[in-house]
Design a protein around this motif. Structure first.
Motif, short mmCIF file in Angstrom:
data_model
loop_
_atom_site.label_atom_id
_atom_site.label_comp_id
_atom_site.label_asym_id
_atom_site.label_seq_id
_atom_site.Cartn_x
_atom_site.Cartn_y
_atom_site.Cartn_z
N UNK A 34 23.80 35.46 33.09
CA UNK A 34 24.17 36.51 32.94
C UNK A 34 25.20 37.40 32.35
N UNK A 35 25.08 38.03 31.68
CA UNK A 35 26.36 38.64 30.92
C UNK A 35 27.73 39.14 31.65
N UNK A 36 27.51 39.46 32.70
CA UNK A 36 28.30 39.82 33.86
C UNK A 36 29.18 38.99 34.24
N UNK A 37 28.16 37.61 34.91
CA UNK A 37 28.45 36.39 35.50
C UNK A 37 29.69 35.48 34.62
N UNK A 38 29.43 35.04 33.26
CA UNK A 38 29.89 34.39 32.78
C UNK A 38 30.23 34.45 31.12
N UNK A 39 29.79 36.16 30.58
CA UNK A 39 29.85 36.50 29.67
C UNK A 39 29.50 35.69 28.69
N UNK B 88 34.64 37.03 45.87
CA UNK B 88 34.66 37.71 45.87
C UNK B 88 35.13 38.42 44.98
N UNK B 89 36.12 38.12 45.27
CA UNK B 89 37.53 38.56 44.06
C UNK B 89 36.84 38.02 41.95
N UNK B 90 36.54 36.94 42.15
CA UNK B 90 36.50 35.89 41.73
C UNK B 90 35.20 35.76 40.42
N UNK B 91 34.50 36.65 41.83
CA UNK B 91 32.71 37.44 41.18
C UNK B 91 33.26 38.55 39.77
N UNK B 92 34.48 39.63 41.36
CA UNK B 92 34.52 41.00 40.36
C UNK B 92 35.27 40.82 39.04
N UNK B 93 36.06 40.05 38.87
CA UNK B 93 37.01 40.09 37.95
C UNK B 93 37.38 38.81 36.95
N UNK B 94 36.84 37.94 37.91
CA UNK B 94 36.98 36.69 36.52
C UNK B 94 38.05 35.03 37.02
N UNK B 95 37.28 33.87 36.99
CA UNK B 95 37.87 33.18 37.71
C UNK B 95 39.91 32.48 37.59
#
Length: 495
Positions: A24-29, A361-368
């Motif tokens: 989805x756009x939220x996860x990978x842009x 969880x942090x990666x999912x919220x703000x990105x790797x």
């Protein structure tokens, strides 16, 4: 750069053979393409949990091997008749093949099958551990250690490739990499504690016997759970590339490992370092002309791959240096025993376990990308805080600071693996994870000789030298964080 990956026949979402799903756009842009299958569920369920358990158990076992023998070295040396100067080879004999053959085995796994090479590595590792357990002289023991390193060089990249091809890119893979990274960090610190306890109660041979039992346990479970994984079209092995990169890595790791004990002034250190650098330079030339290169130079030119690995190299090398100089500080300055020093680092292991729970969880919220930069900045800040330690009752301060630093360190470890492997098709996952694990091993090897020597050469005392190392270490980590933030500032490059 696109982050899409190839897909195969549809399989159940929790199956190890599940295809990668568009994100989805939220996860990978990126928006999913028209007619794409539904995204895989976020949670890891069913058989995939057992697969993850086996793969993580193997990674934990290898991480344990890096540290479980450290506090046992004096006892081992006395038992086998090894001088103090020769004891470094108990570590170097493992480090040379485990780091030198990683990249080669990552590609060989793509050719012969990742499951097959993973199981072969387990057999070699287990047999070598038994040989080291019952070694009757230094030569036999060092042979066992070298074969352990060879087995580890097969286990680590194949295990990572099996993990990234089992779990779809996105939340599932982030969680899997988070658990794997946590257990690798935990294995290193648990090894220090176990090494002291087992050596004092059962003798040094029990540390090697433990590894043999662990390898057997994984080997019993793995065949029934893991499915073969390899590209549909089998590429040719780039022999000139394999020779130059393996020879170069072996030479550089030998030079730096030896320099950690004797300094950079020895002729053998300088010669092997020059030879290693020359071979690695030749490797780049060979790969630019090879029809089927061992390492795809276009892959290395991807900002995610290049800068993600830079982040991994910095966090591994600098944190291993912190552990090294704090070991000197706790034992030589504060006069703690080896056993109590191991317990101090056990606190770090507990903090790593907590961090591993929250890092995905942090990666999912703000990105790797942001997690990697934040992890490096946090690691640098808390290493700088260690400059406040004193020569009195500062052990508690050091313990708390390094525990907090390790939490940021683990966030950087997990996020750099996510960055490097994201967007890489299944047929190149062996290569990508080979780069990731090579970075880990080289980082663990180069940090101590490059900075650890300052601990004994700078200042009027060991304590002054430790403070020098910590100051330089913190500066390098913060500088790396700034460079990575700029290099990966485009969110389309790294989420």
């Amino acid at each position: 750069m696109s982050t899409s990956t190839s897909t195969g026949p549809t399989a159940p979402p929790d199956s190890p053979e599940s295809p990668k799903s568009p994100k989805s756009p939220d996860a990978r842009g990126q928006a999913p393409s028209a007619g794409a299958p539904a995204a895989a569920p976020d949670r890891i369920t069913g058989r995939a949990k057992l697969v993850l358990f086996v793969l993580c158990a193997a990674q934990f076992m290898v991480a344990l091997d890096f540290s479980v023998l450290n506090v046992a070295l004096p006892v081992l040396g006395a038992d086998l008749g090894m001088s103090n100067s020769a004891l470094q080879w108990a570590v170097t004999a493992f480090a040379l093949p485990s780091g030198g053959f990683l990249l080669l085995f990552g590609r060989v796994a793509d050719l012969v099958g990742r499951r097959r090479l993973f199981l072969t590595g387990l057999v070699v590792f287990g047999a070598a551990s038994l040989l080291a357990t019952f070694a009757w002289n230094p030569a036999v023991f060092l042979t066992g250690r070298a074969l352990q390193g060879l087995g580890a060089a097969a286990i680590v990249p194949t295990g990572m490739a099996l993990l990234t091809t089992t779990f779809p890119e996105g939340p599932q893979r982030d969680r899997a990499l988070g658990i794997s990274g946590t257990l690798m960090s935990l294995g290193f610190t648990v090894g220090m504690v176990l090494g002291g306890v087992m050596t004092d109660t059962l003798g040094w041979r029990s540390t090697m016997g433990l590894l043999a039992v662990a390898a057997l346990a994984v080997l019993v479970l793995a065949p029934g759970l893991l499915k073969e994984s390899r590209p549909q079209e089998r590429p040719r092995l780039d022999v000139p590339g394999a020779v130059t990169v393996t020879g170069g890595l072996l030479s550089v790791i030998y030079a730096l490992s030896t320099a950690a004990e004797r300094g950079f002034g020895g002729a053998d250190v300088l010669v092997t370092l020059v030879v290693g650098v020359a071979l690695l330079a030749a490797f780049v030339v060979v790969e630019s002309r090879a029809a089927a290169p061992l390492v795809s130079l276009p892959m290395l030119r991807r900002r995610t791959v290049a800068w993600g690995n830079v982040g991994g190299l910095i966090t591994f090398s600098m944190m291993s240096t912190v552990i090294f100089v704090l070991t000197l500080y706790l034992q030589e300055v504060l006069s703690l025993s080896a056993f109590r020093t191991g317990l101090v680092f056990g606190v770090q292991g507990a903090a790593s376990a907590v961090a591993g729970t929250y890092a995905p969880r942090v990666i999912g919220r703000i990105g790797a990308r942001r997690t990697l930069v934040a992890g490096l900045l946090g690691q640098g800040a808390f290493v700088a805080a260690l400059l406040l330690i004193g020569t009195g009752s500062g052990a508690l301060v050091a313990t708390v600071a390094v525990s907090i630093a390790s939490m940021f360190h683990l966030g950087a470890i997990i996020s750099y693996g996510v960055i490097v492997t994201s967007g890489v098709p299944d047929e190149e996952q062996g290569l990508a994870t080979g780069l990731v694990t090579t970075t880990q091993q080289v980082g663990l090897t180069v940090g101590i000789p490059l900075l650890g020597v300052l601990a004994t050469t700078r200042g009027e005392s060991l304590f002054d030298g430790v403070r020098w190392v910590l100051a330089v270490n913190a500066g390098i980590v913060v500088l790396a964080a700034a460079l990575i933030a700029v290099a990966l500032r485009n969110r389309a490059v790294a989420r």
